[in-house]
Enzyme design. Sequence first.
Site, PDB file in Angstrom:
ATOM      1  N   LEU A 110      22.904   1.979 -28.923  1.00  0.00           N
ATOM      2  CA  LEU A 110      23.323   2.744 -27.676  1.00  0.00           C
ATOM      3  C   LEU A 110      24.801   3.393 -28.039  1.00  0.00           C
ATOM      4  O   LEU A 110      24.938   4.733 -27.473  1.00  0.00           O
ATOM      5  CB  LEU A 110      23.704   2.071 -26.434  1.00  0.00           C
ATOM      6  CG  LEU A 110      22.344   0.840 -26.120  1.00  0.00           C
ATOM      7  CD1 LEU A 110      22.834  -0.011 -25.036  1.00  0.00           C
ATOM      8  CD2 LEU A 110      21.145   1.583 -25.820  1.00  0.00           C
ATOM      9  N   GLY A 111      25.829   2.767 -28.448  1.00  0.00           N
ATOM     10  CA  GLY A 111      26.905   3.454 -28.867  1.00  0.00           C
ATOM     11  C   GLY A 111      27.833   2.496 -29.627  1.00  0.00           C
ATOM     12  O   GLY A 111      27.274   1.250 -30.002  1.00  0.00           O
ATOM     13  N   GLU A 158      31.943   1.051 -23.945  1.00  0.00           N
ATOM     14  CA  GLU A 158      32.415   1.525 -25.300  1.00  0.00           C
ATOM     15  C   GLU A 158      33.760   1.950 -25.066  1.00  0.00           C
ATOM     16  O   GLU A 158      34.890   1.709 -25.791  1.00  0.00           O
ATOM     17  CB  GLU A 158      31.756   2.924 -25.917  1.00  0.00           C
ATOM     18  CG  GLU A 158      30.359   2.512 -26.126  1.00  0.00           C
ATOM     19  CD  GLU A 158      30.055   1.426 -27.277  1.00  0.00           C
ATOM     20  OE1 GLU A 158      30.782   1.027 -27.909  1.00  0.00           O
ATOM     21  OE2 GLU A 158      29.087   1.002 -27.109  1.00  0.00           O
ATOM     22  N   HIS A 161      35.999  -1.173 -25.115  1.00  0.00           N
ATOM     23  CA  HIS A 161      36.435  -1.412 -26.627  1.00  0.00           C
ATOM     24  C   HIS A 161      37.586  -0.728 -27.010  1.00  0.00           C
ATOM     25  O   HIS A 161      38.404  -1.181 -27.757  1.00  0.00           O
ATOM     26  CB  HIS A 161      35.288  -1.268 -27.723  1.00  0.00           C
ATOM     27  CG  HIS A 161      33.975  -2.068 -27.357  1.00  0.00           C
ATOM     28  ND1 HIS A 161      34.136  -3.754 -27.707  1.00  0.00           N
ATOM     29  CD2 HIS A 161      32.766  -2.133 -27.688  1.00  0.00           C
ATOM     30  CE1 HIS A 161      33.164  -4.125 -27.566  1.00  0.00           C
ATOM     31  NE2 HIS A 161      32.277  -3.152 -27.662  1.00  0.00           N
ATOM     32  N   TRP A 169      31.432 -12.631 -25.123  1.00  0.00           N
ATOM     33  CA  TRP A 169      31.136 -13.826 -25.657  1.00  0.00           C
ATOM     34  C   TRP A 169      31.706 -13.882 -27.125  1.00  0.00           C
ATOM     35  O   TRP A 169      31.734 -14.824 -27.879  1.00  0.00           O
ATOM     36  CB  TRP A 169      29.501 -14.008 -26.159  1.00  0.00           C
ATOM     37  CG  TRP A 169      28.873 -13.008 -27.098  1.00  0.00           C
ATOM     38  CD1 TRP A 169      28.640 -13.187 -28.530  1.00  0.00           C
ATOM     39  CD2 TRP A 169      28.812 -11.806 -26.970  1.00  0.00           C
ATOM     40  NE1 TRP A 169      28.402 -12.254 -28.898  1.00  0.00           N
ATOM     41  CE2 TRP A 169      28.224 -11.155 -28.002  1.00  0.00           C
ATOM     42  CE3 TRP A 169      28.668 -10.750 -25.510  1.00  0.00           C
ATOM     43  CZ2 TRP A 169      27.887  -9.785 -28.343  1.00  0.00           C
ATOM     44  CZ3 TRP A 169      28.359  -9.376 -25.816  1.00  0.00           C
ATOM     45  CH2 TRP A 169      27.929  -9.079 -27.059  1.00  0.00           C
ATOM     46  N   VAL A 180      40.704 -13.287 -23.388  1.00  0.00           N
ATOM     47  CA  VAL A 180      40.782 -12.885 -22.223  1.00  0.00           C
ATOM     48  C   VAL A 180      40.563 -14.313 -21.299  1.00  0.00           C
ATOM     49  O   VAL A 180      39.544 -14.985 -21.524  1.00  0.00           O
ATOM     50  CB  VAL A 180      39.878 -12.021 -21.601  1.00  0.00           C
ATOM     51  CG1 VAL A 180      40.059 -11.752 -19.794  1.00  0.00           C
ATOM     52  CG2 VAL A 180      40.007 -10.580 -21.966  1.00  0.00           C
ATOM     53  N   ASP A 218      22.029  -1.592 -17.935  1.00  0.00           N
ATOM     54  CA  ASP A 218      22.965  -0.943 -16.662  1.00  0.00           C
ATOM     55  C   ASP A 218      23.178  -1.294 -15.369  1.00  0.00           C
ATOM     56  O   ASP A 218      24.154  -1.331 -14.930  1.00  0.00           O
ATOM     57  CB  ASP A 218      22.914   0.626 -16.909  1.00  0.00           C
ATOM     58  CG  ASP A 218      23.169   1.210 -18.322  1.00  0.00           C
ATOM     59  OD1 ASP A 218      23.767   0.417 -19.038  1.00  0.00           O
ATOM     60  OD2 ASP A 218      23.346   2.277 -18.117  1.00  0.00           O
TER      61      ASP A 218
HETATM   62  N1  ARG Z   1      25.555  -2.292 -28.064  1.00  0.00           N
HETATM   63  C1  ARG Z   1      26.708  -1.392 -27.705  1.00  0.00           C
HETATM   64  C2  ARG Z   1      27.745  -2.105 -28.091  1.00  0.00           C
HETATM   65  O1  ARG Z   1      28.188  -3.186 -28.433  1.00  0.00           O
HETATM   66  C3  ARG Z   1      26.624  -0.923 -26.227  1.00  0.00           C
HETATM   67  C4  ARG Z   1      25.998  -1.897 -25.204  1.00  0.00           C
HETATM   68  C5  ARG Z   1      26.112  -1.139 -23.744  1.00  0.00           C
HETATM   69  N2  ARG Z   1      25.152  -1.987 -22.824  1.00  0.00           N
HETATM   70  C6  ARG Z   1      24.600  -1.213 -21.699  1.00  0.00           C
HETATM   71  N3  ARG Z   1      24.157  -2.012 -20.967  1.00  0.00           N
HETATM   72  N4  ARG Z   1      24.888  -0.033 -21.579  1.00  0.00           N
HETATM   73  O2  ARG Z   1      28.944  -1.145 -28.039  1.00  0.00           O
HETATM   74 ZN    ZN Z   2      30.034  -3.462 -27.592  1.00  0.00          ZN
HETATM   75 CA    CA Z   3      37.502 -15.635 -21.959  1.00  0.00          CA
END
Ligand code: ARG
Ligand code: ZN
Ligand code: CA
Length: 247
Positions: A110-111, A158, A161, A169, A180, A218
Amino acid sequence: SGSNIIIPCIIHVVYGNSQENISDAQIQSQIDRLNKDYSATNSDYDNTPSEFQSVRSGDTQIRFEIVEIKRYANSRDTWGTNDAVKAAYPPIEPDRILNMWVADIGGGILGYAQFPGGDPATDGVVMSPQYFGDASVSGGSNFYLSAPFDQGRTATHEVGHWLNLRHIWGDGNCSADDFVNDTPVAGNPNYGCPSLGTNSCSGGGNDMFMNYMDYVDDACMFMFSAGQDARMQATFSNGGGREGFLL
Ligand code: ARG
Ligand code: ZN
Ligand code: CA
């Protein structure tokens, strides 16, 4: 209290066909989604289970604005996660502008994002076009988006991050931390739309799977925690890596 932190954004749309050349309206729906989620004005915010309502974040006061949309035709099919798209179309002033590349990553990804403190030449976030935008807005059913990742939460994740948030996790087992305090320990990502009470670590408290930094659909993620907000805010202080956005 205080004023908002404005994140100017440049969106680099790298397309191999006309549907990947997503519309201005689709791009705007993504920016709107970011502003809703980061201000806790998303309509699903109150789906937060009662057990987490005391630790959910309110308004982060982080806001996003489009500076420019750049469009590049390129016959390459997929771009992977090795930053090839950034080498082809370099970031513009990444110290004060969030660069977002919308390009087909491939492999069902996805990203991906770069954390603060990395190489400026590769700084920013990358998302595949079919996951960039919000199909729930008026006209959104015409956008090039793919359910169940069609509500713009990939960018919310994203950018988390990019503001130093880890996966909830901790990318490991029940002893891996996300740094956190108010997010319960989890031993693995959650997917789909889990049931209330899902708990991957015995004694650790239920998983906060509805957090933007998990891997659920989402429609099933709708909150940051207060501790995550504090961790994001710290990136804007001296040495945090995003201090250029305060100037
Ligand atoms: N797999 C991606 C990542 O670890 C994005 C996950 C986004 N999840 C969502 N439900 N849009 O950065
Ligand atoms: Zn991620
Ligand atoms: Ca935590």
